[in-house]
Design a protein around this motif. Structure first.
Motif, PDB file in Angstrom:
ATOM      1  N   ALA A 185       0.600  -1.268   0.048  1.00  0.00           N
ATOM      2  CA  ALA A 185      -0.045  -0.003   0.204  1.00  0.00           C
ATOM      3  C   ALA A 185       0.967   1.323   0.036  1.00  0.00           C
ATOM      4  N   ASN A 186       1.915   1.203   0.975  1.00  0.00           N
ATOM      5  CA  ASN A 186       2.814   2.423   0.773  1.00  0.00           C
ATOM      6  C   ASN A 186       3.679   2.604  -0.564  1.00  0.00           C
ATOM      7  N   THR A 187       4.093   1.533  -1.107  1.00  0.00           N
ATOM      8  CA  THR A 187       4.569   1.490  -2.516  1.00  0.00           C
ATOM      9  C   THR A 187       3.427   2.143  -3.736  1.00  0.00           C
ATOM     10  N   LEU A 188       2.323   1.883  -3.551  1.00  0.00           N
ATOM     11  CA  LEU A 188       1.307   1.983  -4.442  1.00  0.00           C
ATOM     12  C   LEU A 188       1.096   3.809  -4.149  1.00  0.00           C
ATOM     13  N   VAL A 189       0.912   4.116  -3.042  1.00  0.00           N
ATOM     14  CA  VAL A 189       0.644   5.780  -2.788  1.00  0.00           C
ATOM     15  C   VAL A 189       2.046   6.196  -3.329  1.00  0.00           C
ATOM     16  N   ALA A 190       3.185   5.922  -2.885  1.00  0.00           N
ATOM     17  CA  ALA A 190       4.659   6.552  -3.118  1.00  0.00           C
ATOM     18  C   ALA A 190       4.502   6.667  -4.907  1.00  0.00           C
ATOM     19  N   LYS A 191       3.853   5.598  -5.510  1.00  0.00           N
ATOM     20  CA  LYS A 191       4.207   5.640  -6.985  1.00  0.00           C
ATOM     21  C   LYS A 191       3.041   6.661  -7.537  1.00  0.00           C
ATOM     22  N   ILE A 192       1.927   6.503  -7.078  1.00  0.00           N
ATOM     23  CA  ILE A 192       1.008   7.534  -7.463  1.00  0.00           C
ATOM     24  C   ILE A 192       1.402   9.050  -7.261  1.00  0.00           C
ATOM     25  N   ILE A 193       1.839   9.340  -6.278  1.00  0.00           N
ATOM     26  CA  ILE A 193       2.565  10.693  -6.029  1.00  0.00           C
ATOM     27  C   ILE A 193       3.624  10.854  -6.969  1.00  0.00           C
ATOM     28  N   HIS A 194       4.374   9.869  -7.249  1.00  0.00           N
ATOM     29  CA  HIS A 194       5.595  10.074  -8.044  1.00  0.00           C
ATOM     30  C   HIS A 194       5.019  10.169  -9.739  1.00  0.00           C
ATOM     31  N   LEU A 195       3.831   9.711  -9.869  1.00  0.00           N
ATOM     32  CA  LEU A 195       3.351  10.011 -11.378  1.00  0.00           C
ATOM     33  C   LEU A 195       2.408  11.172 -11.483  1.00  0.00           C
ATOM     34  N   THR A 196       2.145  11.832 -10.169  1.00  0.00           N
ATOM     35  CA  THR A 196       1.105  12.941 -10.364  1.00  0.00           C
ATOM     36  C   THR A 196       1.886  14.058 -10.838  1.00  0.00           C
ATOM     37  N   PRO A 197       1.323  14.688 -11.809  1.00  0.00           N
ATOM     38  CA  PRO A 197       1.927  15.901 -12.605  1.00  0.00           C
ATOM     39  C   PRO A 197       1.713  17.087 -11.869  1.00  0.00           C
ATOM     40  N   GLY A 198       2.559  17.964 -11.986  1.00  0.00           N
ATOM     41  CA  GLY A 198       2.496  19.349 -11.111  1.00  0.00           C
ATOM     42  C   GLY A 198       3.437  19.548  -9.890  1.00  0.00           C
ATOM     43  N   TYR A 199       4.149  18.557  -9.733  1.00  0.00           N
ATOM     44  CA  TYR A 199       4.977  18.434  -8.578  1.00  0.00           C
ATOM     45  C   TYR A 199       6.426  18.017  -8.913  1.00  0.00           C
ATOM     46  N   GLU A 200       7.379  18.657  -8.168  1.00  0.00           N
ATOM     47  CA  GLU A 200       8.702  18.331  -8.385  1.00  0.00           C
ATOM     48  C   GLU A 200       8.997  16.878  -7.498  1.00  0.00           C
ATOM     49  N   GLN A 201       9.423  16.024  -8.355  1.00  0.00           N
ATOM     50  CA  GLN A 201       9.656  14.577  -7.788  1.00  0.00           C
ATOM     51  C   GLN A 201      11.225  14.333  -7.877  1.00  0.00           C
ATOM     52  N   ASN A 202      11.830  14.466  -6.821  1.00  0.00           N
ATOM     53  CA  ASN A 202      13.184  14.480  -6.879  1.00  0.00           C
ATOM     54  C   ASN A 202      13.342  13.203  -5.977  1.00  0.00           C
ATOM     55  N   PHE A 203      12.633  12.371  -5.531  1.00  0.00           N
ATOM     56  CA  PHE A 203      12.547  11.130  -4.810  1.00  0.00           C
ATOM     57  C   PHE A 203      12.591   9.826  -5.700  1.00  0.00           C
ATOM     58  N   LYS A 204      12.747   8.719  -5.006  1.00  0.00           N
ATOM     59  CA  LYS A 204      12.521   7.592  -5.567  1.00  0.00           C
ATOM     60  C   LYS A 204      11.341   6.849  -4.895  1.00  0.00           C
ATOM     61  N   THR A 205      10.790   5.870  -5.518  1.00  0.00           N
ATOM     62  CA  THR A 205       9.737   5.358  -4.762  1.00  0.00           C
ATOM     63  C   THR A 205       9.864   4.743  -3.338  1.00  0.00           C
ATOM     64  N   TRP A 206      10.991   4.025  -3.673  1.00  0.00           N
ATOM     65  CA  TRP A 206      11.527   3.105  -2.214  1.00  0.00           C
ATOM     66  C   TRP A 206      11.726   4.005  -1.106  1.00  0.00           C
ATOM     67  N   GLU A 207      12.157   5.410  -1.369  1.00  0.00           N
ATOM     68  CA  GLU A 207      12.475   6.240  -0.207  1.00  0.00           C
ATOM     69  C   GLU A 207      11.029   6.772   0.443  1.00  0.00           C
TER      70      GLU A 207
END
Length: 271
Positions: free
Chosen positions: A90-112
């Protein structure tokens, strides 16, 4: 060591990544800390109630067509594995959704972000502590046992072991925070600007968690290893260990994670 004079809160965040809105000239406002923490609490309560319902032995037995949910079951020895898997999934899924959401700077890895979410407080294991002591007497002839039916004990033990494993994973986030604060001298209030003092709750909670949880893990593992040296009812012995260690974890672990998140939310703002 003098603290930084920049009011940028990212200077006080222990990890080198953030989830921030892209500067496109649009004003972005995050919800207030009370709303974020309130959402955590509501989600925690909802998950806890659902887990109690499905964790009852007779409900489990019905849903699995009598495959699981038997009296005096020892499935808790391995049922913690899918619980941990679901939490991390569940945490990975939420992290992946955030990572794919446009409009944000995403300088993180999903596992982090997945590991960071693991540090959130959970309530299911806490609810299992008192419920595991509820006893119903049934006919020994019908059930081929002594008639003692602890309907939530297997659920409680599974949730407790899963929580211990998740706490071990949480040690990465807490340890990173403590090392960062100690390295920069942020445990000394005089080294923090007014903006940085918001981070002090997060730093202190991480240190509190690390000290308290380390002691509990050592005591709990030692008690478990010692109990395995004797034959008999392993479920009963593990239940005793769970009760004592679990009660101690409430102020040393669960409250510490709430304080950690309260400090982080206050500090991060739009970060």
């Amino acid at each position: 060591m003098s603290g930084p004079t920049d009011t940028n809160t990212s200077l006080y965040i222990p990890w080198g990544w953030s989830v921030t809105p892209v500067d496109d000239g649009t004003h972005h406002t995050c919800p207030p800390p009370s709303a974020i923490l309130g959402t955590f609490a509501v989600v925690n309560a909802a998950v806890g109630i659902i887990s109690i319902i499905f964790g009852h032995r007779r409900v489990t037995k019905t849903l699995t067509c009598k495959l699981f949910g038997h009296m005096n079951s020892t499935s808790w020895m391995w049922m913690w594995i899918p619980i941990v898997g679901l939490q991390l999934g569940a945490n990975t899924l939420v992290a992946k959704i955030i990572h794919l959401t446009p409009g944000y700077e995403q300088n993180f890895k999903t596992w982090e972000l997945t590991l960071f979410f693991t540090a959130r407080p959970r309530i299911s294991w806490i609810l299992g502590l008192p419920l595991s002591h509820i006893l119903r007497h049934r006919s020994p002839r019908k059930y081929y046992h002594d008639g003692k039916d602890y309907a939530w004990r297997c659920f409680a033990l599974s949730q407790f072991i899963a929580e211990i494993v998740l706490q071990l994973i949480t040690a990465y986030t807490m340890g990173t925070t403590v090392a960062f604060a100690a390295r920069h001298g942020y445990y000394i209030l005089g080294n923090l600007t007014q903006e940085g003092q918001r981070a002090h709750m997060m730093y202190s909670a991480a240190l509190y968690w690390l000290c308290g949880q380390s002691v509990l893990l050592v005591v709990g593992i030692a008690a478990t290893v010692c109990s395995l040296r004797y034959t008999g009812d392993y479920s009963k012995r593990m239940h005793v260990i769970m009760t004592y260690v679990g009660v101690a974890m409430l102020p040393l672990s669960w409250m510490a994670t709430w304080l950690f998140w309260a400090g982080y939310v206050r500090l991060a703002g739009n970060q």
